[in-house]
Every structure is written in structure tokens, then in C-alpha cells.
Design an enzyme around this catalytic site. Structure first.
Site, mmCIF file in Angstrom:
data_model
loop_
_atom_site.group_PDB
_atom_site.id
_atom_site.type_symbol
_atom_site.label_atom_id
_atom_site.label_comp_id
_atom_site.label_asym_id
_atom_site.label_seq_id
_atom_site.Cartn_x
_atom_site.Cartn_y
_atom_site.Cartn_z
ATOM 1 N N ARG A 143 0.832 -1.223 0.000
ATOM 2 C CA ARG A 143 0.000 0.000 0.000
ATOM 3 C C ARG A 143 0.865 1.271 0.000
ATOM 4 O O ARG A 143 0.516 2.273 0.635
ATOM 5 C CB ARG A 143 -0.970 0.018 1.198
ATOM 6 C CG ARG A 143 -1.938 -1.142 1.215
ATOM 7 C CD ARG A 143 -2.937 -1.129 0.061
ATOM 8 N NE ARG A 143 -3.728 -2.335 0.063
ATOM 9 C CZ ARG A 143 -3.425 -3.429 -0.652
ATOM 10 N NH1 ARG A 143 -2.384 -3.445 -1.465
ATOM 11 N NH2 ARG A 143 -4.186 -4.486 -0.596
ATOM 12 N N SER A 156 -11.497 -1.737 3.105
ATOM 13 C CA SER A 156 -10.797 -2.100 4.343
ATOM 14 C C SER A 156 -10.204 -0.851 4.972
ATOM 15 O O SER A 156 -9.474 -0.116 4.311
ATOM 16 C CB SER A 156 -9.659 -3.079 4.047
ATOM 17 O OG SER A 156 -10.196 -4.273 3.573
ATOM 18 N N GLU A 181 -5.489 2.254 6.664
ATOM 19 C CA GLU A 181 -5.100 2.221 5.250
ATOM 20 C C GLU A 181 -5.759 3.386 4.513
ATOM 21 O O GLU A 181 -5.194 3.951 3.588
ATOM 22 C CB GLU A 181 -5.568 0.887 4.638
ATOM 23 C CG GLU A 181 -5.407 0.823 3.135
ATOM 24 C CD GLU A 181 -5.808 -0.528 2.548
ATOM 25 O OE1 GLU A 181 -5.585 -1.561 3.211
ATOM 26 O OE2 GLU A 181 -6.345 -0.531 1.429
HETATM 27 C C1 LIG Z 1 -16.075 -1.517 -1.470
HETATM 28 C C2 LIG Z 1 -14.593 -1.200 -1.569
HETATM 29 C C3 LIG Z 1 -13.688 -2.240 -1.793
HETATM 30 C C4 LIG Z 1 -12.321 -1.968 -1.879
HETATM 31 N N1 LIG Z 1 -11.460 -3.002 -2.118
HETATM 32 C C5 LIG Z 1 -10.144 -2.752 -2.214
HETATM 33 C C6 LIG Z 1 -9.225 -3.822 -2.480
HETATM 34 O O1 LIG Z 1 -9.597 -4.977 -2.642
HETATM 35 N N2 LIG Z 1 -7.904 -3.523 -2.564
HETATM 36 C C7 LIG Z 1 -7.448 -2.244 -2.410
HETATM 37 O O2 LIG Z 1 -6.221 -2.039 -2.497
HETATM 38 N N3 LIG Z 1 -8.289 -1.218 -2.166
HETATM 39 C C8 LIG Z 1 -9.621 -1.441 -2.077
HETATM 40 N N4 LIG Z 1 -10.471 -0.402 -1.832
HETATM 41 C C9 LIG Z 1 -9.948 0.963 -1.641
HETATM 42 C C10 LIG Z 1 -9.861 1.812 -2.936
HETATM 43 O O3 LIG Z 1 -10.802 1.359 -3.872
HETATM 44 C C11 LIG Z 1 -8.470 1.787 -3.547
HETATM 45 O O4 LIG Z 1 -7.506 2.285 -2.638
HETATM 46 C C12 LIG Z 1 -8.403 2.598 -4.850
HETATM 47 O O5 LIG Z 1 -7.195 2.303 -5.496
HETATM 48 C C13 LIG Z 1 -8.513 4.101 -4.624
HETATM 49 O O6 LIG Z 1 -8.679 4.736 -5.897
HETATM 50 P P1 LIG Z 1 -9.456 6.132 -6.022
HETATM 51 O O7 LIG Z 1 -9.373 6.564 -7.436
HETATM 52 O O8 LIG Z 1 -10.801 6.027 -5.453
HETATM 53 O O9 LIG Z 1 -8.499 7.046 -5.135
HETATM 54 P P2 LIG Z 1 -8.935 8.175 -4.068
HETATM 55 O O10 LIG Z 1 -9.634 7.515 -2.919
HETATM 56 O O11 LIG Z 1 -9.629 9.291 -4.735
HETATM 57 O O12 LIG Z 1 -7.498 8.663 -3.593
HETATM 58 C C14 LIG Z 1 -6.647 7.808 -2.861
HETATM 59 C C15 LIG Z 1 -5.263 8.478 -2.778
HETATM 60 O O13 LIG Z 1 -4.695 8.467 -4.084
HETATM 61 C C16 LIG Z 1 -4.296 9.794 -4.455
HETATM 62 N N5 LIG Z 1 -4.523 9.913 -5.903
HETATM 63 C C17 LIG Z 1 -5.636 9.581 -6.590
HETATM 64 N N6 LIG Z 1 -5.453 9.794 -7.914
HETATM 65 C C18 LIG Z 1 -4.182 10.275 -8.051
HETATM 66 C C19 LIG Z 1 -3.395 10.687 -9.169
HETATM 67 N N7 LIG Z 1 -3.857 10.662 -10.440
HETATM 68 N N8 LIG Z 1 -2.130 11.109 -8.936
HETATM 69 C C20 LIG Z 1 -1.620 11.158 -7.670
HETATM 70 N N9 LIG Z 1 -2.333 10.781 -6.575
HETATM 71 C C21 LIG Z 1 -3.599 10.343 -6.773
HETATM 72 C C22 LIG Z 1 -5.162 10.734 -3.633
HETATM 73 O O14 LIG Z 1 -4.504 11.958 -3.391
HETATM 74 C C23 LIG Z 1 -5.348 9.944 -2.334
HETATM 75 O O15 LIG Z 1 -4.292 10.192 -1.423
HETATM 76 C C24 LIG Z 1 -11.852 -0.631 -1.740
HETATM 77 C C25 LIG Z 1 -12.773 0.408 -1.542
HETATM 78 C C26 LIG Z 1 -14.130 0.132 -1.450
HETATM 79 C C27 LIG Z 1 -15.109 1.262 -1.266
#
Ligand SMILES: Cc1cc2nc3c(=O)[nH]c(=O)nc-3n(C[C@H](O)[C@H](O)[C@H](O)COP(=O)(O)OP(=O)(O)OC[C@H]3O[C@@H](n4cnc5c(N)ncnc54)[C@H](O)[C@@H]3O)c2cc1C
Length: 300
Positions: free
Chosen positions: A173, A223, A293
Site C-alpha cells: 500500500r 478495508s 489504510e
Molecule cells: C467496497 C470497496 C472495496 C475496496 N477493495 C479494495 C481492495 O480490494 N484492494 C485495495 O487495495 N483497495 C480497495 N479499496 C480501496 C480503494 O478502492 C483503492 O484504494 C483505490 O485504489 C482508490 O482509488 P481512487 O481513485 O478512489 O483514489 P482516491 O480515494 O480518490 O485517492 C486515494 C489516494 O490516491 C491519491 N490519488 C488519486 N489519484 C491520483 C493521481 N492521479 N495522482 C496522484 N495521486 C492520486 C489521492 O490523493 C489519495 O491520497 C476498496 C474500496 C471500497 C469502497
């Protein structure tokens, strides 16, 4: 006129003022951002950054908001949302070159469509490629570091750089994007040819396991805690008899103890209080300090 007001006036068609972040997070929680913008392309993203100039307007980058808890006071300055924009995808042999704003589920399906395997693990992870790169997102038998070859990034001063796998500093992560104020623009993924039907079957199987084990119909950020070495956060929380434990509208999921769900008008304060409570009880019962996380941002 303040620097932010000037910025909003320069890009009125892509700016939302006083935008509730609860509309942009999977938790459905979060106070207002002073302004939120979704740039339509790279040129516009660069123009916004240029106009925000040298830190005069604080910038927060987000993807789809699926790993964010935004505090109730919201976010000062400008939130730049890269989701459903910068989302071009090109298949070149065994490589896929994809924009940071593409949704992982769509990207995994495009890879399957092209007969490329290796991204099935990501098909059920909500959010964008950019967020997944930032978090080195992973599930089941894979994580982003297994498939990423290189990444194109943008610094806030507008300069672009190509980072190789070694420079991406992926860990559990973790990635180079954390703490370096770099914006992921695009990544090149190295996949392997495989039979389309088998790839789609694996995606369906992993999604079925997710639907059975995770409370997907209730708002959450997935999570909440990192996996402690040699253990699982959900198992420790369940053993501490915290399933169903509730503070305000925030509840430890009764289906998956590693999730905190918003069961009705939860505030960020409720979630933060529940996180602290879970950490305290688990530490007393098992001696393990669980580390969040999810990213907790914004003002109290
Ligand atoms: C139901 C559910 C299930 C999930 N299952 C998993 C799983 O199995 N495994 C897992 O790892 N995660 C899981 N997650 C968490 C999440 O989906 C992941 O961490 C995902 O990768 C976040 O992507 P996001 O675009 O929503 O990022 P955001 O939540 O919008 O941002 C997360 C971080 O990334 C940064 N960021 C986003 N885009 C950029 C960019 N282009 N450049 C630089 N920084 C950036 C942001 O500043 C922030 O700090 C889950 C979430 C939910 C709601």
C-alpha cells in the site's frame, strides 16, 4: 480578489464552489471543498496548476474517492478530481497504456477483451488507475506493482517525468506518489496473452467472492486498516467482538469486520472515533496496533 476566486473565475466551466465532498467519496462523508474541479484534459490540468501558482492555492488531488475519509470541516483550496477524465486506453502488444482517470474495473475488462491477463485481481477494486497507483492497490493474488512497468507523472510546477519501475518504490500500500506531490498521468502495464474466456471467468469468480464477503451495498471506503504482518485486521477485529460496534452513523460491518460502513448520516468524526475505539480494543486484546489504510484528509 483572492487567488482562489481568481482561479475559479478563470475556469468557471470546470469549477464547483463549496462542493460537499460527501458527493465525491464512496463513504458519502465529507465537508465542502472550497472549490473542486474536474479538468477535461491534460492541457486544462496544466493550465489550472499554472494558475494556482507556487502553492498560493493549496491543491488536493483525488481519484474516485474510494479510499478517502474527508473530515467534516472540508478541504481548503482546490480539489482536483481525476476520475472519468484523462482516461484514454491503448493496447500495444502485451502492454496497455492507460490514463490515470480510467476506472480500474473498466480497465480490467478492456484488458480481458484484448486477451491480456494479469489485471483480473483489480476488476473489483473501485476507483481509478491513479488512486490504485498511489496506493499500490491489491486484492487476492495481485497488486499494482506486479503489472506496472512505468508511470508518467506531473509535478505541480508543470514538468512531466517518466518513472521506471525501480523509481516507483512500490511496497505494501505504498508508492513514490505518497509524499512527493506528484500527479500520476498515465501508466504502462505489462500483461500476458491469455484466453479471453478464462480471464473473464476469473474476474467473475473474484467478483462473486467479493459480493459474498464484503458489504458492497453500504457506503464505505473498503478495508479501513492495513493488514498487520502475519495476520488480518478483520480477523483481529472480529476476535475482539467488535462486529456491529457503532458510533453515531458509523458501524463495524457485520459482514466484514475490516470495513467500517456508513449506516446513516455518519460524520467523519463518528468514523474517526470508531477507528480509535477499534484500535484501542484490538491492541488491548491482541497486542497489535492497527494502522489505517484509508487516507484521512481535510479539516476537523
Ligand atoms: C467496497 C470497496 C472495496 C475496496 N477493495 C479494495 C481492495 O480490494 N484492494 C485495495 O487495495 N483497495 C480497495 N479499496 C480501496 C480503494 O478502492 C483503492 O484504494 C483505490 O485504489 C482508490 O482509488 P481512487 O481513485 O478512489 O483514489 P482516491 O480515494 O480518490 O485517492 C486515494 C489516494 O490516491 C491519491 N490519488 C488519486 N489519484 C491520483 C493521481 N492521479 N495522482 C496522484 N495521486 C492520486 C489521492 O490523493 C489519495 O491520497 C476498496 C474500496 C471500497 C469502497
Amino acid at each position: 480578489m483572492s487567488s482562489l476566486a481568481r482561479l475559479i473565475a478563470m475556469f468557471p466551466h470546470v469549477m464547483l464552489r463549496q462542493e460537499p465532498m460527501s458527493r465525491h467519496t464512496s463513504f458519502g462523508i465529507g465537508g465542502p471543498a472550497d472549490a473542486l474541479c474536474v479538468p477535461r484534459d491534460l492541457a486544462e490540468l496544466k493550465a489550472v496548476l499554472r494558475a494556482a501558482g507556487d502553492g498560493r492555492v493549496p491543491i488536493t488531488i483525488m481519484g474516485h474517492g474510494s479510499n478517502l475519509l474527508v473530515r467534516d470541516g472540508g478541504i481548503r483550496g482546490l480539489v482536483i478530481k481525476i476520475s472519468g477524465t484523462l482516461d484514454q486506453v491503448a493496447v500495444r502488444g502485451d502492454n496497455i497504456i492507460a490514463g490515470a482517470g480510467v476506472h480500474l474495473s473498466a480497465l480490467a475488462r478492456q484488458a480481458a477483451e484484448a486477451g491480456l491477463m494479469g489485471l483480473e485481481f483489480a476488476a473489483g477494486i473501485p476507483g481509478t488507475l491513479g488512486g490504485a497507483l498511489y496506493m499500490n492497490a491489491g486484492a487476492y493474488d495481485g497488486e499494482m506493482k506486479d503489472v506496472v512497468n512505468s508511470m508518467r507523472v506531473l509535478a505541480e510546477d508543470g514538468t512531466e517525468r517518466m518513472l521506471t519501475l525501480d523509481e516507483l518504490a512500490f511496497g505494501y500500500r505504498q508508492s513514490v506518489l505518497q509524499g512527493h506531490r506528484l500527479i500520476a498521468l498515465e501508466a504502462t502495464l505489462q500483461l500476458r496473452p491469455g484466453p479471453r474466456e478464462a480471464i473473464f471467468a476469473k474476474i467473475e469468480e473474484l467478483n462473486r467472492r467479493r459480493r459474498e464477503k464484503q458489504p458492497l451495498a453500504i457506503p464505505s471506503a473498503g478495508s479501513v486498516f492495513k493488514r498487520p504482518p502475519g495476520n488480518f485486521a478483520g480477523t483481529l477485529i472480529e476476535q475482539a467482538k467488535l462486529k456491529g460496534c457503532r458510533i453515531g452513523g458509523a458501524e463495524v460491518s457485520t459482514l466484514h469486520a475490516g470495513f467500517i460502513v456508513n449506516v446513516g448520516a455518519a460524520t467523519a468524526r463518528d468514523v474517526v472515533a470508531l477507528i480509535s475505539h477499534v484500535q484501542g480494543v484490538v491492541q488491548v486484546k491482541s497486542g497489535v496496533l492497527l494502522e489505517p489504510e484509508i487516507r484521512i484528509i481535510g479539516e476537523e
